[in-house]
Design a protein around this motif. Structure first.
Motif, short mmCIF file in Angstrom:
data_model
loop_
_atom_site.label_atom_id
_atom_site.label_comp_id
_atom_site.label_asym_id
_atom_site.label_seq_id
_atom_site.Cartn_x
_atom_site.Cartn_y
_atom_site.Cartn_z
N TYR A 6 5.59 80.40 60.48
CA TYR A 6 5.25 79.49 61.56
C TYR A 6 4.11 80.07 62.39
N GLU A 7 3.29 79.19 62.91
CA GLU A 7 2.16 79.59 63.74
C GLU A 7 1.97 78.53 64.83
N LEU A 62 12.49 75.58 66.23
CA LEU A 62 11.92 76.55 65.29
C LEU A 62 12.92 77.65 64.97
N GLU A 74 5.54 76.23 55.53
CA GLU A 74 4.57 76.70 56.51
C GLU A 74 4.48 75.67 57.65
N PHE A 75 4.73 76.13 58.87
CA PHE A 75 4.68 75.26 60.05
C PHE A 75 3.53 75.73 60.93
N SER A 76 2.67 74.79 61.30
CA SER A 76 1.51 75.13 62.13
C SER A 76 1.33 74.09 63.22
N VAL A 123 2.90 70.63 58.44
CA VAL A 123 4.04 71.22 57.74
C VAL A 123 3.76 71.14 56.24
#
Length: 242
Positions: free
Chosen positions: A118-119, A102, A157-159, A172
């Motif tokens: 990111y989350e 990350l 956006e990364f989750s 993603v």
């Protein structure tokens, strides 16, 4: 003839196995080199951030010393604390490999002008081997970066979170101005493609499957977004490699 054919097949598979072993060793060496290079890049980025923070701190002290009202001081301190909370990004989860990957893309996206959100909640994929995790996430995020960089919005956006029934959900989403080329839901590789989502897709699917995961994707024409979702079964042992 049967005996000769049997010997030939045996020798052929022995040579094939030897070549696969050599390729695997080369891939391992390349992954180690890439990880070391990535780690040095992250450390260099963090060092630059610290130098800028020290410089800014001096200016903050000067600004605080000019306030007469304690409430103004508190508001100012609260404001700059929110900024510094985002600076220290080396420790994001309890998985060092996930953190390293990350941080790599935090740096990469910053350099390319891509907004990277990111989350990571209640999941860190620590049950997946580091090399497997590195291959999957690097291929997924490489594709996302290549597509987002060419898009007008430039966003990723990364989750990652744990959901019911012992499942971990990886999501993603990246901006992508052009729909990806595919054949019956099989993404296609093309160097002239604007999105390039086909690159590495077979590798992603292979390692997702070997770690008891399900891989899905969709493209939203209205929002011009590419959505990739991987659902991992936490309580199952990984499938044997073939």
């Amino acid at each position: 003839l049967y005996i000769i054919a049997g010997i030939f097949i045996f020798v052929y598979y022995q040579v094939l196995a030897s070549n696969e072993l050599k390729i695997s060793e080369l891939e391992s060496e390349k992954r180690l080199y890439d990880l070391n290079k990535t780690y040095m890049g992250v450390l260099e980025h963090q060092n630059d951030e610290l130098n800028m923070m020290f410089h800014d701190t001096k200016n903050h002290y000067i600004a605080i010393s000019s306030f007469d009202n304690i409430e103004d001081v508190r508001r100012y301190v609260n404001k700059i604390c929110k900024t510094y909370d985002r600076k220290n990004t080396l420790c994001i989860s309890n998985n060092k490999m996930l953190d390293l990957i990350l941080n790599k893309y935090i740096v990469v996206c910053s350099q390319k002008g891509i907004k990277f959100d990111y989350e990571v909640k209640t999941a860190d994929l620590s049950y997946i081997d580091d090399s497997e995790l590195s291959i999957m996430l690097n291929n997924i995020l490489d594709n996302a970066v290549e597509a987002a960089e060419k898009s007008s919005e430039k966003r990723i956006e990364f989750s990652l979170r744990h959901v019911q029934n012992n499942m971990d959900l990886l999501s993603v989403i990246n901006s992508c101005d052009n729909p990806p080329r595919h054949n019956d839901r099989q993404l296609l590789t093309s160097k002239s493609d604007a999105d390039k989502h086909g690159f590495g897709t077979k590798i992603i699917k292979k390692h997702v499957k070997s770690n008891n995961g399900r891989y899905e994707w969709k493209y939203d024409e209205q929002s011009k977004e590419f959505h990739l979702t991987v659902m991992f079964q936490v309580n199952k042992a990984p499938e044997p490699r073939r």
